[in-house]
Enzyme design. Structure first.
Site, PDB file in Angstrom:
ATOM      1  N   SER A  24       0.824  -1.214   0.000  1.00  0.00           N
ATOM      2  CA  SER A  24       0.000   0.000   0.000  1.00  0.00           C
ATOM      3  C   SER A  24       0.853   1.256   0.000  1.00  0.00           C
ATOM      4  CB  SER A  24      -0.926   0.001   1.220  1.00  0.00           C
ATOM      5  OG  SER A  24      -0.172  -0.183   2.409  1.00  0.00           O
ATOM      6  N   ASN A 111      -2.031  -2.581  13.449  1.00  0.00           N
ATOM      7  CA  ASN A 111      -3.484  -2.395  13.421  1.00  0.00           C
ATOM      8  C   ASN A 111      -3.932  -1.132  14.149  1.00  0.00           C
ATOM      9  OD1 ASN A 111      -3.395  -4.782  12.072  1.00  0.00           O
ATOM     10  ND2 ASN A 111      -4.220  -6.040  13.741  1.00  0.00           N
ATOM     11  N   THR A 156     -40.469  26.030  -9.582  1.00  0.00           N
ATOM     12  CA  THR A 156     -40.705  24.630  -9.211  1.00  0.00           C
ATOM     13  C   THR A 156     -40.826  23.905 -10.548  1.00  0.00           C
ATOM     14  OG1 THR A 156     -43.107  24.904  -9.153  1.00  0.00           O
ATOM     15  CG2 THR A 156     -41.942  25.228  -7.076  1.00  0.00           C
ATOM     16  N   HIS A 157     -40.334  22.713 -10.623  1.00  0.00           N
ATOM     17  CA  HIS A 157     -40.282  21.973 -11.899  1.00  0.00           C
ATOM     18  C   HIS A 157     -39.494  22.748 -12.952  1.00  0.00           C
ATOM     19  CE1 HIS A 157     -43.717  19.654 -10.217  1.00  0.00           C
ATOM     20  NE2 HIS A 157     -44.090  20.849  -9.793  1.00  0.00           N
ATOM     21  N   SER A 278     -13.690  28.057 -26.137  1.00  0.00           N
ATOM     22  CA  SER A 278     -13.758  26.924 -27.050  1.00  0.00           C
ATOM     23  C   SER A 278     -12.658  27.067 -28.080  1.00  0.00           C
ATOM     24  CB  SER A 278     -15.118  26.895 -27.753  1.00  0.00           C
ATOM     25  OG  SER A 278     -15.030  26.171 -28.970  1.00  0.00           O
ATOM     26  N   LYS A 284     -17.659  31.442 -27.425  1.00  0.00           N
ATOM     27  CA  LYS A 284     -17.985  30.625 -26.263  1.00  0.00           C
ATOM     28  C   LYS A 284     -17.266  31.027 -24.987  1.00  0.00           C
ATOM     29  CE  LYS A 284     -19.730  26.638 -26.554  1.00  0.00           C
ATOM     30  NZ  LYS A 284     -20.978  26.191 -25.947  1.00  0.00           N
ATOM     31  N   ASN A 286     -17.414  28.987 -21.460  1.00  0.00           N
ATOM     32  CA  ASN A 286     -18.041  27.800 -20.887  1.00  0.00           C
ATOM     33  C   ASN A 286     -17.868  27.711 -19.373  1.00  0.00           C
ATOM     34  OD1 ASN A 286     -18.916  26.841 -23.403  1.00  0.00           O
ATOM     35  ND2 ASN A 286     -16.929  25.878 -23.801  1.00  0.00           N
ATOM     36  N   GLU A 291     -19.388  22.668 -14.220  1.00  0.00           N
ATOM     37  CA  GLU A 291     -19.677  21.317 -14.717  1.00  0.00           C
ATOM     38  C   GLU A 291     -18.841  20.266 -14.006  1.00  0.00           C
ATOM     39  OE1 GLU A 291     -20.531  21.599 -19.301  1.00  0.00           O
ATOM     40  OE2 GLU A 291     -18.997  23.017 -18.737  1.00  0.00           O
ATOM     41  N   TYR A 318      -9.303  -6.716  12.900  1.00  0.00           N
ATOM     42  CA  TYR A 318      -8.725  -6.235  11.646  1.00  0.00           C
ATOM     43  C   TYR A 318      -8.751  -7.311  10.571  1.00  0.00           C
ATOM     44  CZ  TYR A 318      -5.395  -4.382   8.254  1.00  0.00           C
ATOM     45  OH  TYR A 318      -4.818  -3.931   7.101  1.00  0.00           O
ATOM     46  N   GLN A 323      -7.415  -2.145   4.346  1.00  0.00           N
ATOM     47  CA  GLN A 323      -6.385  -1.355   3.669  1.00  0.00           C
ATOM     48  C   GLN A 323      -6.978  -0.608   2.465  1.00  0.00           C
ATOM     49  OE1 GLN A 323      -2.166  -2.683   3.325  1.00  0.00           O
ATOM     50  NE2 GLN A 323      -2.661  -3.005   1.170  1.00  0.00           N
ATOM     51  N   LYS A 326      -8.108   3.633   2.232  1.00  0.00           N
ATOM     52  CA  LYS A 326      -7.373   4.890   2.083  1.00  0.00           C
ATOM     53  C   LYS A 326      -7.561   5.580   0.745  1.00  0.00           C
ATOM     54  CE  LYS A 326      -4.214   2.910   5.229  1.00  0.00           C
ATOM     55  NZ  LYS A 326      -5.026   1.666   5.056  1.00  0.00           N
TER      56      LYS A 326
HETATM   57  N1  ARG Z   1      -1.125  -1.327   5.451  1.00  0.00           N
HETATM   58  C1  ARG Z   1      -2.051  -1.859   6.404  1.00  0.00           C
HETATM   59  C2  ARG Z   1      -3.405  -1.194   6.246  1.00  0.00           C
HETATM   60  O1  ARG Z   1      -3.441  -0.166   5.685  1.00  0.00           O
HETATM   61  C3  ARG Z   1      -1.553  -1.630   7.795  1.00  0.00           C
HETATM   62  C4  ARG Z   1      -2.107  -2.589   8.790  1.00  0.00           C
HETATM   63  C5  ARG Z   1      -1.574  -3.947   8.543  1.00  0.00           C
HETATM   64  N2  ARG Z   1      -1.973  -4.866   9.566  1.00  0.00           N
HETATM   65  C6  ARG Z   1      -1.930  -6.165   9.384  1.00  0.00           C
HETATM   66  N3  ARG Z   1      -2.358  -6.907  10.340  1.00  0.00           N
HETATM   67  N4  ARG Z   1      -1.495  -6.696   8.265  1.00  0.00           N
HETATM   68  O2  ARG Z   1      -4.433  -1.684   6.675  1.00  0.00           O
END
Ligand code: ARG
Length: 459
Positions: A24, A111, A156-157, A278, A284, A286, A291, A318, A323, A326
């Protein structure tokens, strides 16, 4: 070769595909500042409780600052073999300070470490969203103040309904974005508890002080259940939920800007700074920013749905599924902050075309309700009868190709004999909006009260 962190049990290193799916570091390197802040607090606590020596803690804390500056200066070599930011930082710390680095992970697991880092990161984004919303709300307030009594059609509408004021329409968005802000504030209170020290899932036998680390990291208290601490991602789900509702509001105003800036409406003129041209059509201008903001809801809500889907059905505590939290949150946060900033710029720079708004306000028989109300008030008609009489008058005006105030009194009296000159007082759009003085109504006097109330509330 086996992993440096847990090689003891392993004879061989991972397959390349295993490394690719597992690592990761490509994205969680964004957590480096939070990871180092968390580790420094943890090391200080380990020393304060006598679990490691002051000297070791000092070496760890100093070394972590060096790692941070290496990362900030772009000198740090990230390694996918080390999976994630936590192990990348720790491995570099080992290179820098040697043996004491190995004591940092006492009474801690990745964790609770990642849960802590991520909470700190999301908390920063919540603060950024609150700040961004504050600026946006102020931009809407300025617009509302400038045109508190400018009349425009209310729809409205998307059909002309009744006249409203520009100020009133702007203040509707102040209400929406203020609710968004309070949602983030509320979410922040709930997320501000520390997972650190929950260790892998069960807590630890070391005499740690979780209150100390919680306080050092600006949390209100440690989380009370170690299983919950490492498996909870409510803070991320709430952030994404708040962001999604906010993105809905941003998208709705964007849609209005796209419509309003068209040649057919000409209600507003967007500034050159927030428009594009444009490559082929020279005339134009825009509304691209509007948007794009209108579209951002797709990925922001997508992130929310994705993370809810990841989290549902996960057993405690966990699982590596988590993971996947993120990238969704990173992307949603980046796009929310960008949208808030772009919208604030557009609203600040926006010119409302007072004449075009006024002209549109009085077309489409927008004061028909005022006429019906007048028939009730002055002639004592039941509202349903007044509605019918007014409908006939609208049909008459439509047939003649004119507006309601353009009908003569004699013409009106063919529909209802008791109508008198007084009716013309209520047929103007100015009279219409001025009359709507109920609390929360569009009358300029009410709108100005709301502007003053929000200004006082925001300080
Ligand atoms: N990179 C892991 C995550 O984002 C960190 C935690 C890893 N923990 C584990 N028991 N493998 O979740």
């Amino acid at each position: 070769t086996a992993n440096a962190m847990w090689g003891g049990r392993f004879a061989a290193g991972p397959d390349a595909i295993m490394e690719a799916i597992n690592a990761s570091i490509g994205y969680d390197k964004r957590l480096a500042p939070q990871d180092i802040t968390g580790s420094r607090a943890h090391a200080a606590m380990l020393a304060a409780t006598g679990i490691i020596t002051d000297n070791d803690a000092e070496a760890i804390r100093e070394g972590l600052l060096t790692v941070l500056s290496e990362i900030e200066n772009g000198e740090f070599q990230f390694s996918a073999a080390l999976e994630d930011i936590h192990m990348n930082v720790e491995a570099r710390l080992k290179e820098l300070i040697g043996e004491p680095a190995g004591r940092l992970h006492t009474a801690r697991s990745r964790n609770d470490q990642v849960a802590t880092d991520f909470r700190l990161w999301v908390r920063d984004q919540v603060d950024a969203a609150i700040e961004g919303l504050d600026a946006l709300i102020r931009a809407f307030l300025d617009q509302a103040e400038a045109g508190a009594d400018w009349v425009m059609p209310g729809f409205t509408h998307l059909q002309t309904a009744q006249p409203v004021t520009w100020g009133h329409h702007m203040m509707a968005y102040v209400e929406m974005f203020a609710r968004d802000k309070s949602r983030f504030e509320d979410a922040r209170r709930r997320m501000n508890e520390s997972p650190l020290g929950a260790a892998a899932l069960a807590g630890t036998g070391f005499p740690t002080d979780r209150h100390m680390t919680a306080e050092a990291l600006g949390f209100d208290r440690p989380m009370a259940n170690s299983l919950d601490a490492v498996s909870d991602r409510d803070h991320a789900l709430e952030f994404l939920s708040c962001a999604t509702i906010c993105a809905v509001h941003l998208s709705r105003f964007s849609e209005e800007l796209v419509i309003w800036s068209s040649a057919q409406f000409r209600f507003v003129t967007l500034s050159d700074r927030f428009s594009t041209g444009s490559s082929i059509m020279p005339q134009k201008k825009n509304p691209d920013a509007a948007e794009l903001i209108r579209a951002k809801i797709g990925r922001i809500m997508g992130a929310m749905v994705a993370l809810f889907t990841v989290m549902k059905g996960l057993p405690l505590a966990y699982s590596k599924d988590m993971q996947e939290d993120k990238e969704q949150v990173f992307d949603a946060a980046d796009n929310l902050m960008l949208s808030l900033a772009a919208m604030t710029g557009m609203v600040s720079d926006l010119t409302a075309n007072r004449e075009a708004l006024a002209a549109a306000a009085s077309s489409g028989f927008s004061t028909a309700t005022d006429l019906a109300d007048w028939l009730v008030r002055e002639l004592g008609l039941p509202f349903r009868d007044a509605h019918h009489v007014t409908g006939s008058l609208v049909a008459m005006a439509e047939g003649k190709g004119c507006d309601l105030p353009d009908l003569s009194l004699a013409e009106m009296q063919t529909v209802h004999a008791d109508i008198n000159e007084g009716v013309f007082d209520v047929l103007t759009v100015e009279a219409s909006v001025a009359s709507r003085q109920s609390y929360g109504g569009t009358a300029p006097v009410r709108v100005r009260e709301q502007i003053a109330r929000w200004r006082a509330a925001l300080g």
